[in-house]
Design a protein around this motif. Sequence first.
Motif, PDB file in Angstrom:
ATOM      1  N   LYS A   1       0.830  -1.202   0.000  1.00 53.22           N
ATOM      2  CA  LYS A   1       0.000   0.000   0.000  1.00 53.22           C
ATOM      3  C   LYS A   1       0.867   1.255   0.000  1.00 53.22           C
ATOM      4  O   LYS A   1       0.567   2.217  -0.708  1.00 53.22           O
ATOM      5  CB  LYS A   1      -0.940   0.004   1.201  1.00 53.22           C
ATOM      6  CG  LYS A   1      -2.064  -0.992   1.094  1.00 53.22           C
ATOM      7  CD  LYS A   1      -2.956  -0.945   2.301  1.00 53.22           C
ATOM      8  CE  LYS A   1      -4.047  -2.007   2.222  1.00 53.22           C
ATOM      9  NZ  LYS A   1      -4.910  -1.993   3.395  1.00 53.22           N
ATOM     10  N   ILE A   2       1.931   1.250   0.774  1.00 54.61           N
ATOM     11  CA  ILE A   2       2.852   2.387   0.795  1.00 54.61           C
ATOM     12  C   ILE A   2       3.528   2.526  -0.558  1.00 54.61           C
ATOM     13  O   ILE A   2       3.699   3.647  -1.061  1.00 54.61           O
ATOM     14  CB  ILE A   2       3.871   2.231   1.935  1.00 54.61           C
ATOM     15  CG1 ILE A   2       3.168   2.360   3.287  1.00 54.61           C
ATOM     16  CG2 ILE A   2       4.982   3.259   1.828  1.00 54.61           C
ATOM     17  CD1 ILE A   2       4.035   2.043   4.470  1.00 54.61           C
ATOM     18  N   HIS A   3       3.873   1.419  -1.160  1.00 49.06           N
ATOM     19  CA  HIS A   3       4.508   1.451  -2.479  1.00 49.06           C
ATOM     20  C   HIS A   3       3.544   2.011  -3.531  1.00 49.06           C
ATOM     21  O   HIS A   3       3.939   2.829  -4.370  1.00 49.06           O
ATOM     22  CB  HIS A   3       4.980   0.047  -2.875  1.00 49.06           C
ATOM     23  CG  HIS A   3       5.691  -0.008  -4.188  1.00 49.06           C
ATOM     24  ND1 HIS A   3       6.920   0.571  -4.373  1.00 49.06           N
ATOM     25  CD2 HIS A   3       5.328  -0.553  -5.371  1.00 49.06           C
ATOM     26  CE1 HIS A   3       7.289   0.376  -5.634  1.00 49.06           C
ATOM     27  NE2 HIS A   3       6.336  -0.312  -6.256  1.00 49.06           N
ATOM     28  N   LEU A   4       2.283   1.610  -3.481  1.00 51.14           N
ATOM     29  CA  LEU A   4       1.286   2.133  -4.416  1.00 51.14           C
ATOM     30  C   LEU A   4       1.061   3.627  -4.206  1.00 51.14           C
ATOM     31  O   LEU A   4       0.912   4.388  -5.169  1.00 51.14           O
ATOM     32  CB  LEU A   4      -0.033   1.382  -4.265  1.00 51.14           C
ATOM     33  CG  LEU A   4      -0.060  -0.056  -4.779  1.00 51.14           C
ATOM     34  CD1 LEU A   4      -1.388  -0.716  -4.427  1.00 51.14           C
ATOM     35  CD2 LEU A   4       0.178  -0.089  -6.269  1.00 51.14           C
ATOM     36  N   LEU A   5       1.044   4.068  -2.954  1.00 51.33           N
ATOM     37  CA  LEU A   5       0.892   5.488  -2.660  1.00 51.33           C
ATOM     38  C   LEU A   5       2.084   6.278  -3.180  1.00 51.33           C
ATOM     39  O   LEU A   5       1.923   7.360  -3.755  1.00 51.33           O
ATOM     40  CB  LEU A   5       0.723   5.702  -1.160  1.00 51.33           C
ATOM     41  CG  LEU A   5       0.518   7.130  -0.693  1.00 51.33           C
ATOM     42  CD1 LEU A   5      -0.765   7.694  -1.274  1.00 51.33           C
ATOM     43  CD2 LEU A   5       0.500   7.194   0.812  1.00 51.33           C
ATOM     44  N   ASN A   6       3.264   5.742  -3.021  1.00 50.76           N
ATOM     45  CA  ASN A   6       4.482   6.384  -3.517  1.00 50.76           C
ATOM     46  C   ASN A   6       4.447   6.508  -5.038  1.00 50.76           C
ATOM     47  O   ASN A   6       4.781   7.559  -5.594  1.00 50.76           O
ATOM     48  CB  ASN A   6       5.712   5.609  -3.066  1.00 50.76           C
ATOM     49  CG  ASN A   6       6.995   6.308  -3.408  1.00 50.76           C
ATOM     50  OD1 ASN A   6       7.024   7.515  -3.607  1.00 50.76           O
ATOM     51  ND2 ASN A   6       8.065   5.546  -3.474  1.00 50.76           N
ATOM     52  N   ILE A   7       4.022   5.464  -5.711  1.00 50.13           N
ATOM     53  CA  ILE A   7       3.925   5.500  -7.182  1.00 50.13           C
ATOM     54  C   ILE A   7       2.889   6.537  -7.622  1.00 50.13           C
ATOM     55  O   ILE A   7       3.124   7.305  -8.557  1.00 50.13           O
ATOM     56  CB  ILE A   7       3.568   4.096  -7.732  1.00 50.13           C
ATOM     57  CG1 ILE A   7       4.757   3.148  -7.543  1.00 50.13           C
ATOM     58  CG2 ILE A   7       3.166   4.162  -9.196  1.00 50.13           C
ATOM     59  CD1 ILE A   7       4.432   1.711  -7.859  1.00 50.13           C
ATOM     60  N   ALA A   8       1.751   6.587  -6.930  1.00 52.22           N
ATOM     61  CA  ALA A   8       0.704   7.548  -7.289  1.00 52.22           C
ATOM     62  C   ALA A   8       1.180   8.984  -7.102  1.00 52.22           C
ATOM     63  O   ALA A   8       0.906   9.851  -7.934  1.00 52.22           O
ATOM     64  CB  ALA A   8      -0.543   7.289  -6.460  1.00 52.22           C
TER      65      ALA A   8
END
Length: 94
Positions: A11-18
Amino acid sequence: MGSSENKKKSKIHLLNIALCNMAELPKQMIKYATPAALFFIALGTALFAANKTSNNFSIEFEFMTTTLITNGFFVFAEFMIASLILDILIRKAK
């Protein structure tokens, strides 16, 4: 326990990508609004604590500091929402 940690990391990785894929203007809005809002929250908190621990306590000053803290949170939330909406509108325009 390992799978919940992996979910949190994903989830943190997806937020970072977004956040990295955002347009430049919304990134700048977040970049400059976050420290400004945190400054007002920290200033209000410090003044609130100073008022509570001083000998000449003032109810008006307490109201002003709690208002400053609340407005710091509101400014932060408004800029985050506005930058996300602006990013969506910029992406649709392309």
